[in-house]
Enzyme design. Structure first.
Site, PDB file in Angstrom:
ATOM      1  CG  ASP A 333      37.272  28.910  36.117  1.00 35.84           C
ATOM      2  OD1 ASP A 333      37.175  29.871  34.883  1.00 35.84           O
ATOM      3  OD2 ASP A 333      35.683  29.037  36.264  1.00 35.84           O
ATOM      4  CD  GLU A 539      35.967  35.083  37.987  1.00 35.20           C
ATOM      5  OE1 GLU A 539      36.256  33.997  39.128  1.00 35.20           O
ATOM      6  OE2 GLU A 539      36.409  35.223  36.894  1.00 35.20           O
TER       7      GLU A 539
END
Length: 651
Positions: A333, A539
């Site tokens: 990521d 997020e």
């Protein structure tokens, strides 16, 4: 030139005295010359034939041929993915880079057209093609519910809404439409789908999950990947990456593994669960992804029992690659290598060593290119990362690139630009919206259910922060990382606009975003429509302890629903605290994050279609019950998993 020299030699020989001895000499010379010419032709011909450039060769043969030609610099360059803002034709060419990404709303320019995108990406690609071996770079973008950063793209409902549809064929069609819109902008690789199993709605990424139920996530995963990549041919080897053609994209199953199970739903947190629980709840969607030929897998920021996933060799190499036989490439990521330490990046070299040896194949840097190149070359030289591991990583990256036809078609064209925001995709998104809506309450008046609403009324009152805001409808990961506010940054229809279009110009619609008591009179309006919910987030910014509807949402509900019959449409990425308002509401609809097509809401609201959606998550009574999922011993929800009232369309 050599042919001319040979002819001259032959003419000289022909004038020699042709006695028997000379004749024998002539024949010998001729034979030698002929042999030399033949050898030269073979050498020249062979120098022009390169196996890895031959599309008729098997992918594995091409991979091995190219890998054998590569230097260490070329290999570690293939393993790097940099951000668009630091990428250029010259940078890619100089450092032999393998990948570039757009993240967080990174675009060629404001309101860029598909042609702008294609031109930008082809400009970068030319840098890769001008390198010694001409290995094309692969460009990736987040496409979690459409081509999310492109102006006027179709934005589909987020995954939590798609889970509520239970419509697997629809999800496959959405995958195919997303692939076309992404390809319309010249991009061949998407960081989607998210196949997390969200077990706590406090998690800020919960709307990226199809469900709390592993089986439902599995089923959706098994359809969205063929939609994006194309259906894998029957008889294909397990785990081999597959992309059907230029209308499809390489997909990325994320985030491996357990990201939806962190304690308290904390983003990037720690998932405390035994191995059996991890493999039975969070791993199943990855099995389906591998079976469907997914090209890449992205590693989670989270930890499993305090071991960072970016360093978990047991799960990445031993389980994903060896047991599940995944043969695509594994990508980090964003700054995933850096985040293994606190403070972030403090021991980058050792973090890089751990990650690569754990099984990471491509590093999403996305900025720190100089340090990455210096440290990885040093680690190889010091034999802290074996060449066998580097070769495995590059082999996997090349396999995906060959499989998706990137070597044959490295440059995008304008043939698909018309697919971005096309009418057929808007209609598909509209269908998805109406099938995703979950009717939670429908009170009866005079023996008849309140919904569907009557169109032929004199005056309707519409209120709420989310009634006239496409950005709020779409949620996070739209235009920008954290989403946007308003109606100007993309096309589509707000719910207010859809209401007006549905009932026609002869009926009066009064809209107040945050009405005061004097704005409302029950004698004036046939009914009220209240549209409230969460503000966009992505997020960690979406992590929530209380899961309450933000103000002025509750005030609008109370003010409107205390004065007239009302329906509340809740725009959210997860269940929220709604129990305190249930009694005053006549009808309640969970609309999730429906995207750009507001007419999908009014299609069902006014009875052109019936409600059919079913909860893909448990709706709690209070946050003190969390985490609570279907199948738990102490299961006492406000609305259970699978709940959803139905209505029939008006005839």
């Amino acid at each position: 030139m050599m042919t001319m020299d040979i002819d001259s030699d032959l003419r000289n020989i022909a004038v020699w005295h042709c006695d028997r001895k000379r004749e024998m000499e002539f024949r010998m010379v001729f034979a030698v010359v002929l042999l030399s010419v033949s050898c030269w032709i073979c050498v020249v011909s062979d120098s022009h034939y390169v196996k890895y450039k031959d599309s008729s060769q098997h992918v594995e043969a091409r991979v091995e041929d190219l890998l054998a030609r590569m230097t260490v610099a070329e290999k570690v360059g293939q393993m790097a993915q940099i951000y668009r803002s630091i990428a250029s034709e010259s940078v890619i060419k100089k450092y032999l880079l393998g990948s570039v990404l757009s993240g967080g709303g990174s675009v060629p320019k404001s309101k860029a057209t598909p042609r702008d995108w294609v031109d930008m990406i082809n400009g970068l690609q030319k840098g890769a093609l001008e390198t010694r071996l001409g290995i094309p770079m692969i460009y990736g973008i987040d496409a979690v519910h459409g081509q999310i950063y492109a102006y006027k793209a179709t934005i589909f409902p987020h995954n939590i809404g798609l889970g509520a549809t239970r419509d697997l064929k629809l999800v496959e069609k959405i995958g195919a439409a997303t692939a076309l819109e992404v390809r319309a902008t010249g991009i061949p690789y998407v960081f989607a789908p998210t196949v997390a199993v969200c077990r706590n709605p406090r998690w800020g990424r919960c709307y990226e999950s199809y469900s709390e139920n592993p089986k439902l996530v599995q089923a959706m995963t098994a359809m969205i990947i063929p939609g994006l990549q194309g259906r894998i041919p029957k008889g294909s080897s397990k785990g081999v990456p597959y992309v059907a053609g230029k209308n499809n994209v390489a997909a990325c199953a994320k985030h491996f593994v357990g990201d939806g199970g962190t304690e308290n739903g904390t983003n990037q947190g720690n998932t405390m669960i035994d191995r059996k629980g991890l493999l039975s709840i969070h791993m199943p969607p990855y099995r389906n992804a591998v079976l469907e030929g997914v090209s890449t897998v992205m590693i989670s920021y989270s930890s499993w029992n305090f071991v960072k996933m970016h360093s978990n060799q047991d799960l990445i190499t031993n389980y994903l690659k060896k047991k599940l036989k995944f043969n695509g490439f594994v990508i980090t990521d964003w700054e995933g290598v850096d985040q293994q330490t606190n403070p972030q990046g403090i021991h980058y070299k050792s973090s890089l060593e751990t990650s690569i040896n754990a099984g990471i194949d491509m590093v999403m840097l996305p900025f720190n290119l100089t340090m990455y190149l210096k440290d990885i070359k040093s680690l190889i030289k010091e034999k802290r990362i074996p060449m066998s591991r580097i070769n495995d990583a590059v082999r996997r990256i090349l396999r995906v690139k060959f499989t998706m036809g990137l070597f044959e078609y490295p440059l995008a064209d304008y043939n698909l630009t018309h697919e971005l925001g096309s009418k057929k995709h808007q209609e598909l998104a509209r269908e998805a919206v109406r099938k995703s809506l979950v009717l939670l309450k429908n009170k009866r008046h005079d023996g008849k259910p309140f919904l569907p609403l009557q169109k032929k009324v004199n005056k309707i009152f519409v209120a709420g922060t989310h009634a006239n805001n496409i950005g709020f409808q779409c949620g996070g990961w739209t235009i920008n990382w954290q989403g946007f506010n308003g109606n100007k940054d993309t096309s589509g229809a707000s719910i207010l606009k859809a209401i007006k279009n549905t009932i026609g110009s002869k009926r009066k619609v009064v809209f107040k975003e945050n009405p005061k008591p004097h704005d409302i009179s029950s004698n004036k309006y046939a009914y009220g429509i209240v549209v409230v919910g969460e503000l966009p987030y992505a997020e960690t910014f979406g992590d929530s302890v209380n899961l309450t509807i933000p103000e002025p949402g509750p005030s609008v509900i109370k003010n409107v629903c205390s004065k007239m019959k009302c329906i509340v449409i809740l725009i959210s990425g997860r269940p929220l605290v709604i129990k305190p308002y249930i009694k005053m509401i006549d009808a309640l609809v969970a609309a999730w994050l429906p995207g750009t097509e507001g007419h999908g809401v009014t299609d069902v609201l006014f009875g052109d279609y019936g409600f059919s959606g079913k909860l893909s998550r448990t709706w709690f009574k209070s946050v003190e019950q969390l985490p609570m999922n279907v199948g738990d011993i102490h299961y006492d929800p406000l609305f259970p998993f699978g709940f959803g009232l139905t209505t029939k369309p008006k005839m």
